[in-house]
Design an enzyme around this catalytic site. Sequence first.
Site, PDB file in Angstrom:
ATOM      1  CG  HIS A  34       1.406  -5.145   1.397  1.00  0.00           C
ATOM      2  ND1 HIS A  34       1.085  -4.876   0.090  1.00  0.00           N
ATOM      3  CD2 HIS A  34       2.612  -5.764   1.348  1.00  0.00           C
ATOM      4  CE1 HIS A  34       2.053  -5.302  -0.714  1.00  0.00           C
ATOM      5  NE2 HIS A  34       2.996  -5.843   0.038  1.00  0.00           N
TER       6      HIS A  34
ATOM      7  CG  HIS B 134       5.938  -9.274   1.734  1.00  0.00           C
ATOM      8  ND1 HIS B 134       7.039  -8.803   1.085  1.00  0.00           N
ATOM      9  CD2 HIS B 134       4.892  -8.560   1.233  1.00  0.00           C
ATOM     10  CE1 HIS B 134       6.690  -7.841   0.232  1.00  0.00           C
ATOM     11  NE2 HIS B 134       5.392  -7.667   0.321  1.00  0.00           N
TER      12      HIS B 134
ATOM     13  CB  CYS C 295      14.380 -11.276  -5.774  1.00  0.00           C
ATOM     14  SG  CYS C 295      13.434  -9.741  -5.648  1.00  0.00           S
TER      15      CYS C 295
ATOM     16  NE  ARG D 121       3.119  -1.381  -6.495  1.00  0.00           N
ATOM     17  CZ  ARG D 121       3.991  -1.465  -5.499  1.00  0.00           C
ATOM     18  NH1 ARG D 121       5.301  -1.368  -5.733  1.00  0.00           N
ATOM     19  NH2 ARG D 121       3.592  -1.679  -4.263  1.00  0.00           N
ATOM     20  CG  ASP D 122       4.561  -5.305  -3.841  1.00  0.00           C
ATOM     21  OD1 ASP D 122       5.674  -4.782  -4.019  1.00  0.00           O
ATOM     22  OD2 ASP D 122       4.270  -5.942  -2.820  1.00  0.00           O
TER      23      ASP D 122
ATOM     24  CG  ASN E 164       3.612  -9.364  -2.564  1.00  0.00           C
ATOM     25  OD1 ASN E 164       3.257  -8.542  -1.737  1.00  0.00           O
ATOM     26  ND2 ASN E 164       4.362  -9.057  -3.615  1.00  0.00           N
TER      27      ASN E 164
END
Lengths: 307, 307
Positions: free
Chosen positions: B207, B209, B240, B16-17, B249
């Site tokens: 979550h 990055h 990107c 998904r992400d 991520n």
Amino acid sequence: MSQMPDFVSIREVGPRDGLQNEEPIPTDAKVRLLDALSSTGVRRIEAVSFVHPKAIPQMADADEVWQRVARAPGVRYSALVPNSRGAQRALDAGFGEIEVVVSVSDTHNRRNVNRSTGESLDDIAELIDLLHGAGAQAEVVVATSFGCPYEGDVDPRRVAAIIDRVVADGADRVAFGDTTGMATPRRVRELLTEVRDRHAHIPVLLHFHNTRGTALANMLTALDLGVTEFDTSVGGLGGCPYAPGASGNLATEEAVHMLHDMGIDTGIDLDALLEVAELAERLVGRQLPSGVLRAGPRTRLTPLPTP
Amino acid sequence: MSQMPDFVSIREVGPRDGLQNEEPIPTDAKVRLLDALSSTGVRRIEAVSFVHPKAIPQMADADEVWQRVARAPGVRYSALVPNSRGAQRALDAGFGEIEVVVSVSDTHNRRNVNRSTGESLDDIAELIDLLHGAGAQAEVVVATSFGCPYEGDVDPRRVAAIIDRVVADGADRVAFGDTTGMATPRRVRELLTEVRDRHAHIPVLLHFHNTRGTALANMLTALDLGVTEFDTSVGGLGGCPYAPGASGNLATEEAVHMLHDMGIDTGIDLDALLEVAELAERLVGRQLPSGVLRAGPRTRLTPLPTP
């Protein structure tokens, strides 16, 4: 987590460990990089190594580079040497801080210098005497301290035994090299605990590679255990990033960016450092792996488009 | 450092992400990636989002993808939705765990969904009722929790006030999104301390990055503070990488590699995961940023050349 230090001493190793693992660049470019670095506020720079030009062509012009560098006040410069011939060149060039290397792993040491770890330790004892005799300080860098690409895990007690030996032989300081990026927070904790229990007072520096993404987590663990000296490389200079040998130095700006946000000073101006990282990228002609170089510091805002 | 947990719950968000921030790939490829992931031992997968195809064309085939995925026993699948229309699609598709998003930063929230943070919180209160009425669980993801690319630093008390509100409105769980990689160990500690002081019992997921190299250092800090749930993305999928929006991520295999070496189980087979990371790279057709994918785990030895 324990009390964090107020200051961390960064030793910039891009000009030596970095450039040694990139395609060779001209002498002019090396001088330019070194002089740019010394204007960022960094207090220590590993400038060159005095090695045989056939072994490491990237350092063939070490004498000329060093003669042409502007020695910045307030910056401690050091050089790395593999043997007594290199040590003599470094002393003749006027270096007062000199690093020698040995691998914990016998296999790695043989692949590097065609001698056993024990033989290298005997050499180092003589090198320390040579350096001390000339009034210089000797740092022993213990490579593969957190694992060897040929032998695998390295028992921290083997590293500690090497420290026992080199301290007895007069080493002024020791460094632990994560030569191929095998360190993790667990390995850092185990090694530092073992060594600090035996040698509470010897100055310790850590040299991490970010090969597997753990470099800043390792640094955080080391800070928690009281270590305040680290090697880093501007832009993450130190190419051929996935070769078995040496690869993927922790980028100076990634370290400084995290440390400053934690309220830990380094003396370094991050904006000035990022300009040098851009310069380093142009000089080696490839994109360097530093995230902070690509994305900018967390404090750099994205402008909103005008409506 | 406090006692580390025995188990960390990884939620794989690559499908998904990750894919939402890559060039679109065929439906077949998405199904293949999801089925490959569910065979690695991972226990939670964020499978799709139900969003308007004009807003996010990468997720236009979410219904078909989800119909064709083999629902692996022992895997919890979740979906992300932006509004009641998406929530209804997710419920109709049979999802029992559903995520909704709000940005702490008003500027970021307006840029994302053209509504103020306060308006989105009102929407979320209704969404939670809708989901609960259908027997589903609602997780609120708080984006820009560690900083906003437009507004800069975010006061942890603003995040805590949002948690106050969504907990009062019935949220079953909360997640803190480091939307553009601005989290550092200091920010993680400040935010978690603030939230835990007020809501000791709400399940928390982080979550991260890896935009500025800090993701594993942040995870280490969170583990130290008792967090045991993290989002990660296979291969570091989530392209990107230096756009202001969403990027970079933390790679699942970098997290799993560090956690397993620390003696923390994830249920995941790292070798199987690395095969899926290679598959992900082929499916999106670009080199992914994962160091462990490039270099292999620290335990993978380099063979010596035969003499």
